[in-house]
Design a protein around this motif. Structure first.
Motif, PDB file in Angstrom:
ATOM      1  N   LEU A 174       0.829  -1.208   0.000  1.00  0.00           N
ATOM      2  CA  LEU A 174       0.000   0.000   0.000  1.00  0.00           C
ATOM      3  C   LEU A 174       0.864   1.259   0.000  1.00  0.00           C
ATOM      4  N   CYS A 175       1.932   1.231   0.794  1.00  0.00           N
ATOM      5  CA  CYS A 175       2.809   2.404   0.860  1.00  0.00           C
ATOM      6  C   CYS A 175       3.486   2.688  -0.469  1.00  0.00           C
ATOM      7  N   VAL A 176       3.971   1.625  -1.123  1.00  0.00           N
ATOM      8  CA  VAL A 176       4.656   1.835  -2.404  1.00  0.00           C
ATOM      9  C   VAL A 176       3.661   2.342  -3.451  1.00  0.00           C
ATOM     10  N   LEU A 177       2.430   1.804  -3.398  1.00  0.00           N
ATOM     11  CA  LEU A 177       1.416   2.308  -4.324  1.00  0.00           C
ATOM     12  C   LEU A 177       1.133   3.788  -4.064  1.00  0.00           C
ATOM     13  N   LEU A 178       1.086   4.145  -2.785  1.00  0.00           N
ATOM     14  CA  LEU A 178       0.873   5.555  -2.434  1.00  0.00           C
ATOM     15  C   LEU A 178       1.988   6.419  -3.029  1.00  0.00           C
ATOM     16  N   GLY A 179       3.244   5.955  -2.863  1.00  0.00           N
ATOM     17  CA  GLY A 179       4.384   6.704  -3.401  1.00  0.00           C
ATOM     18  C   GLY A 179       4.283   6.861  -4.907  1.00  0.00           C
ATOM     19  N   ALA A 180       3.895   5.760  -5.575  1.00  0.00           N
ATOM     20  CA  ALA A 180       3.755   5.815  -7.037  1.00  0.00           C
ATOM     21  C   ALA A 180       2.701   6.848  -7.413  1.00  0.00           C
ATOM     22  N   LEU A 181       1.618   6.891  -6.644  1.00  0.00           N
ATOM     23  CA  LEU A 181       0.542   7.841  -6.928  1.00  0.00           C
ATOM     24  C   LEU A 181       1.036   9.279  -6.746  1.00  0.00           C
ATOM     25  N   LEU A 182       1.750   9.512  -5.629  1.00  0.00           N
ATOM     26  CA  LEU A 182       2.272  10.865  -5.376  1.00  0.00           C
ATOM     27  C   LEU A 182       3.252  11.265  -6.477  1.00  0.00           C
ATOM     28  N   GLY A 183       4.073  10.303  -6.911  1.00  0.00           N
ATOM     29  CA  GLY A 183       4.995  10.570  -8.015  1.00  0.00           C
ATOM     30  C   GLY A 183       4.239  10.853  -9.298  1.00  0.00           C
ATOM     31  N   ALA A 184       3.130  10.126  -9.503  1.00  0.00           N
ATOM     32  CA  ALA A 184       2.339  10.334 -10.718  1.00  0.00           C
ATOM     33  C   ALA A 184       1.753  11.737 -10.757  1.00  0.00           C
ATOM     34  N   VAL A 185       1.389  12.266  -9.575  1.00  0.00           N
ATOM     35  CA  VAL A 185       0.876  13.639  -9.527  1.00  0.00           C
ATOM     36  C   VAL A 185       1.970  14.605  -9.997  1.00  0.00           C
ATOM     37  N   ASN A 186       3.182  14.417  -9.461  1.00  0.00           N
ATOM     38  CA  ASN A 186       4.321  15.235  -9.936  1.00  0.00           C
ATOM     39  C   ASN A 186       4.470  15.109 -11.444  1.00  0.00           C
ATOM     40  N   GLY A 187       4.491  13.859 -11.906  1.00  0.00           N
ATOM     41  CA  GLY A 187       4.715  13.592 -13.329  1.00  0.00           C
ATOM     42  C   GLY A 187       3.637  14.213 -14.190  1.00  0.00           C
ATOM     43  N   LEU A 188       2.401  14.173 -13.696  1.00  0.00           N
ATOM     44  CA  LEU A 188       1.295  14.728 -14.472  1.00  0.00           C
ATOM     45  C   LEU A 188       1.470  16.241 -14.637  1.00  0.00           C
ATOM     46  N   PHE A 189       1.816  16.913 -13.542  1.00  0.00           N
ATOM     47  CA  PHE A 189       1.995  18.366 -13.634  1.00  0.00           C
ATOM     48  C   PHE A 189       3.160  18.708 -14.565  1.00  0.00           C
ATOM     49  N   VAL A 190       4.228  17.927 -14.484  1.00  0.00           N
ATOM     50  CA  VAL A 190       5.418  18.248 -15.275  1.00  0.00           C
ATOM     51  C   VAL A 190       5.200  17.904 -16.753  1.00  0.00           C
ATOM     52  N   GLY A 194       3.237  20.596 -18.758  1.00  0.00           N
ATOM     53  CA  GLY A 194       4.461  21.229 -19.218  1.00  0.00           C
ATOM     54  C   GLY A 194       5.043  22.232 -18.239  1.00  0.00           C
ATOM     55  N   LEU A 195       4.848  22.013 -16.940  1.00  0.00           N
ATOM     56  CA  LEU A 195       5.395  22.937 -15.949  1.00  0.00           C
ATOM     57  C   LEU A 195       6.799  22.513 -15.545  1.00  0.00           C
ATOM     58  N   PRO A 196       7.642  23.465 -15.124  1.00  0.00           N
ATOM     59  CA  PRO A 196       9.003  23.099 -14.710  1.00  0.00           C
ATOM     60  C   PRO A 196       8.975  22.243 -13.438  1.00  0.00           C
ATOM     61  N   SER A 197       9.742  21.154 -13.457  1.00  0.00           N
ATOM     62  CA  SER A 197       9.693  20.212 -12.339  1.00  0.00           C
ATOM     63  C   SER A 197      10.184  20.864 -11.051  1.00  0.00           C
ATOM     64  N   LEU A 198      11.099  21.817 -11.171  1.00  0.00           N
ATOM     65  CA  LEU A 198      11.601  22.499  -9.977  1.00  0.00           C
ATOM     66  C   LEU A 198      10.444  23.167  -9.227  1.00  0.00           C
ATOM     67  N   ALA A 199       9.612  23.893  -9.960  1.00  0.00           N
ATOM     68  CA  ALA A 199       8.488  24.599  -9.339  1.00  0.00           C
ATOM     69  C   ALA A 199       7.443  23.609  -8.824  1.00  0.00           C
ATOM     70  N   VAL A 200       7.111  22.629  -9.663  1.00  0.00           N
ATOM     71  CA  VAL A 200       6.073  21.666  -9.285  1.00  0.00           C
ATOM     72  C   VAL A 200       6.450  20.940  -8.000  1.00  0.00           C
ATOM     73  N   THR A 201       7.709  20.469  -7.920  1.00  0.00           N
ATOM     74  CA  THR A 201       8.059  19.628  -6.778  1.00  0.00           C
ATOM     75  C   THR A 201       8.397  20.451  -5.545  1.00  0.00           C
ATOM     76  N   ILE A 202       8.689  21.730  -5.706  1.00  0.00           N
ATOM     77  CA  ILE A 202       8.767  22.583  -4.516  1.00  0.00           C
ATOM     78  C   ILE A 202       7.355  22.714  -3.937  1.00  0.00           C
ATOM     79  N   GLY A 203       6.369  22.820  -4.844  1.00  0.00           N
ATOM     80  CA  GLY A 203       4.982  22.875  -4.401  1.00  0.00           C
ATOM     81  C   GLY A 203       4.570  21.606  -3.684  1.00  0.00           C
ATOM     82  N   THR A 204       4.841  20.450  -4.283  1.00  0.00           N
ATOM     83  CA  THR A 204       4.410  19.202  -3.656  1.00  0.00           C
ATOM     84  C   THR A 204       5.273  18.886  -2.440  1.00  0.00           C
ATOM     85  N   LEU A 205       6.494  19.426  -2.389  1.00  0.00           N
ATOM     86  CA  LEU A 205       7.311  19.283  -1.167  1.00  0.00           C
ATOM     87  C   LEU A 205       6.521  19.802   0.030  1.00  0.00           C
TER      88      LEU A 205
END
Lengths: 499, 335
Positions: free
Chosen positions: B98-114, B118-129
């Protein structure tokens, strides 16, 4: 003839063991346009850099008005009135046109404030002298390359340039823009400036210049008035041998339809484009810059999406916006911009040459050391790519050899439909003929070739059929025997009859 | 020196490896306790979560992107893991999945925004940080869940028989082999380097840049969660502030390992060596009673060195090559 304004004699320059120039001479006269031609690597660019003060010659002398001239930096060259306009000018994108012209020497009011009104007025006056209309207050960002060059020339004029050097300025310009640039160059020339013009396009050289200097392998070959030269003679001197033909088109057996495009539309780029390319055929896609030719090629290959229509290869419909599927179906695209789209400049020749087909080189899903090198070696040898080592970055190669790597990369995928976008832009005459021979060979092997080209002689020399685009629409489909400069240009400018 | 040997010893990977050996040997000689097996056990325990995250991060940075939300993904995972236990989920394998699936989902949110927007990953992941860390507090507040079965927590840090090294290091090693092969010996890896250097040309070669980057963010999220599971079990404590600030340690290791922050350059060997180097250095200095603030200064200096170092090395090599070619050092190449 009067004494030359600028004279070079016995100029040599070496980089390490490589002699870029040896014993070159050149004389430029005020009020005259002088062409400098030669293959890539002939030393033209090095010569320009010496005149621009970027490189110092190892040997030889430069004299101006009969007095020796020492150029120990670009500032010296500018002070001497030598200005260079490069193929791709480097303006400051966020400054206005006027600010770009007067950068570093803006007219000033008291307290070192910049006199904006004065700067603006002088820019307008410069454009007036050049006979062009450009808004001095707009930012340089978004200017076409042609307009950027005009800004550079205006800058040259404001510096009271006595010698204007244009290094392949027309490579990225459309016909109208070239004509405007030439008008500007002519008016400068007629007011006493010496113009040095470097180009691979002979029609332009003959249209603008009074004399032609040919260089080969870093050496001076000849200088003659244009009237004494023919294109064939010029080519012979440039390559040092007789080129059998620049356009070695052989008739091929035309087979089944390979590429079928129908009703293709991408809003804002092109509309309702339909055509068929058969196996064995070379079809040229002609038109002015901005007519949407490259965009059609990119949409067909799938790097751009389209809004309507369909693309079929050998009868099978391609999914939209999926280059991987297009490659799978036998499509290949040699793009227009070699450095941005064709190659990953920092990667090695072998990685570049095998990038699209790297999956086919794996064993058990893995790429073992030699597989890519062996595959790359086959095709780079077949195309005679000159590279010291296949593991060197592709950026270390000359422009012509880079283009060959792009071709090698795509020919290795064994395409059944090959789209080439400006296949010979910026490459020398010898390589040009090789590329043309290659396209002809591919067609005779049954490949369907779609060639986007801005060079009319190339279009007319190579194509079985010429499709002409105007403002995003396909306006003419002209068979080889009926295609000539007039019919193609009329259609391209929107004056031809619809088909 | 033969060509091959020069390539191996002249690389940044070698520089980091040699630095690791030098620090280890010098530490063992100068600082009491560094030579002991227990020291290496602590270095390993500390390095495991960093290595787990640094491996996918290496791939992400090579493609020219970055993920700064990894430590917050780790923290949110710890919170959720604690909450799952509170709710009465008592199967450890289920919790891990369940935890790894959660991580994959959180990563997918980052990936979707980037990749999707087409948003810069630096900005997106500072936000999700900030976002993910905030959610971690929402889930668990400032509680700590610490009543896991004693067997779970001792198993997690159990040594390989007859050594002091935790067995989880073998999992890390196995994953390192997988990541190393993907990066250095598969068509996927070739594509990663290509898109890090020139995304447009890579697209023109038929490689889906966006899809690839999306899955890299997913993988980074999943690996961060795995690190979170280990973190919770190692300290026998699920807290929302677990791994606070760890993203900077990971990025420091990746850059010190020779990966270019601009993408397109670097390799996994250097990064793993850098993880070990940073861990060894920190623990050795701690043993020598160097205050924590000084440790931060040392880490920061190393980071600067890692950015300057590879550039200096390649500059030096280019100059040597020119010298050998017999050219004046100031002359640029002819075009």
């Amino acid at each position: 003839m009067a004494a030359p304004l600028l004279a070079l004699s016995g100029v040599s320059k070496s980089f390490g063991a490589v002699a870029a120039l040896s014993g070159v001479r050149l004389e430029l006269h005020g009020g005259e346009a002088h062409a400098l031609v030669g293959e890539n690597g002939a030393g033209k660019s090095t010569l320009v850099k010496i005149l621009a003060g970027v490189h110092a010659p190892d040997e030889g002398t430069i004299t101006m008005d009969g007095r020796p001239l020492v150029l120990s930096g670009p500032a010296d060259a500018r002070a001497a009135g030598i200005v260079v306009v490069y193929q791709e000018p480097t303006l400051f994108p966020d400054l206005t046109v006027a600010e770009n012209i007067f950068i570093g020497r803006q007219p000033q009011r008291s307290l070192r404030r910049i006199d904006v009104a004065e700067m603006r007025a002088r820019a307008v006056e410069l454009f007036g002298r050049l006979g062009v209309r450009l808004d001095p207050d707009r930012p340089a960002r978004g200017l076409s390359i042609a307009d950027q060059q005009i800004v550079e020339i205006a800058k040259a004029l404001s510096l009271d340039a006595r010698i204007l050097i244009m290094d392949e300025p027309t490579a990225a310009l459309s016909g109208v823009e070239v004509e405007r640039l030439f008008n500007v160059a002519r008016s400068l020339r007629d007011s006493g400036t010496a113009v040095l013009f470097i180009s691979h396009r002979f029609d332009e050289v003959f249209a603008l210049c009074q004399r032609i200097t040919v260089m080969r392998d870093g050496r001076w070959v000849s200088t003659d008035p244009v009237a004494d030269l023919t294109v064939d003679e010029l080519v012979r001197r440039m390559v040092g041998r007789t080129v059998s033909s620049l356009y070695p088109k052989t008739a091929a057996r035309v087979g089944e339809p390979r590429l079928e495009v129908s009703g293709l539309t991408r809003r804002g780029s092109f509309e309702d484009v339909s055509f068929t390319v058969r196996g064995g055929e070379i079809v040229a896609l002609a038109g002015l810059v901005g007519a949407g030719r490259s965009e059609v090629g990119r949409a067909v290959f799938g790097v751009d999406r389209y809004d309507a229509g369909e693309v079929r290869v050998d009868g099978r419909r391609l999914s939209r916006g999926d280059p991987a599927a297009a490659i799978e179906a036998g499509l290949a695209l040699v793009p227009e911009d070699r450095r941005q789209q064709g190659l990953v400049m920092e990667l090695s020749v072998e990685r570049n040459a095998t990038l699209p087909r790297r999956w086919s080189l794996t064993r058990l899903g893995l790429l073992f050391g030699g597989a890519e090198r062996r595959a790359a070696a086959i095709w780079t040898e077949r195309l005679q790519v000159k590279a010291a080592r296949l593991s060197d970055p592709v950026s270390t190669l000359s422009g012509g050899n880079q283009q060959k790597v792009v071709l090698a990369k795509w020919l290795a995928t064994r395409p059944r439909v090959l789209i080439v976008d400006e296949p010979t832009r910026g490459i020398d005459v010898g390589t040009k003929a090789e590329v043309h021979r290659l396209l002809s060979e591919l067609a005779s092997e049954g490949v369907a070739v779609l060639m986007v080209s801005s060079e009319l002689p190339e279009v007319l020399g190579m194509a079985d059929r010429v499709l002409v685009m105007h403002e995003g629409r396909l306006v003419a489909d002209i068979a080889r025997d009926r295609a000539d400069e007039e019919s193609v240009m009329l259609a391209a400018t929107g004056q031809g009859g619809r088909r | 020196m033969p060509e091959r040997a020069r390539r191996v010893f002249g690389s940044w990977d070698a520089v980091v490896l040699i630095a690791l050996v030098v620090v280890s040997v010098a530490g063992a000689l100068a600082i009491d306790g560094v030579a002991s097996p227990r020291f290496w056990r602590f270095v390993s325990l500390e390095a495991i979560p960093i290595a787990l995250i640094a491996m996918p991060m290496t791939l992400v940075v090579i493609t020219g992107e970055i993920d700064l939300s990894v430590a917050s993904v780790l923290g949110l995972t710890c919170s959720v893991m604690g909450q799952l236990w509170v709710w009465g989920v008592t199967s450890l394998p289920l919790i891990i999945v369940l935890c790894v699936l959660l991580g994959a989902l959180l990563g997918a949110v980052n990936g979707l925004f980037v990749t999707g927007f087409g948003l810069p990953s630096l900005a997106v992941t500072i936000g999700t940080l900030a976002l993910y860390r905030g959610l971690a507090y929402v889930v668990l507040g400032d509680r700590a869940v610490a009543d896991y079965p004693i067997g779970w927590t001792t198993d997690a840090v159990a040594p390989i028989p007859r050594t002091t090294i935790p067995w989880v290091i073998l999992v890390v090693a196995a994953l390192a082999v997988v990541f190393g092969i993907v990066l250095h010996a598969t068509p996927i890896g070739r594509g990663l380097y290509a898109m890090g250097n020139n995304a447009e040309a890579t697209r023109f070669a038929g490689i889906s840049v966006r899809r690839t980057k999306f899955w890299l963010f997913v993988a980074t999220g999943a690996m961060s969660s795995l690190a979170g599971v280990f973190w919770t079990l190692r300290f026998a404590s699920a807290r929302a502030d677990n791994g606070l600030g760890l993203e900077l340690t990971v990025v420091a290791a990746v850059l010190l390992g020779g990966v270019s922050i601009f993408g397109g350059r670097g390799g996994l060997v250097g990064v793993l060596a850098a993880v070990a180097l940073l861990g060894t250095l920190r623990n050795a200095l701690q043993l020598a009673y160097v205050p924590a603030n000084t440790l931060t200064v040392v880490t920061g200096s190393l980071l600067i060195a890692s950015v300057v170092g590879p550039n200096a090395v390649s500059l030096l090599r280019a100059r040597l090559r020119r010298r050998r070619a017999g050219a004046a050092p100031a002359a640029s190449s002819p075009r």
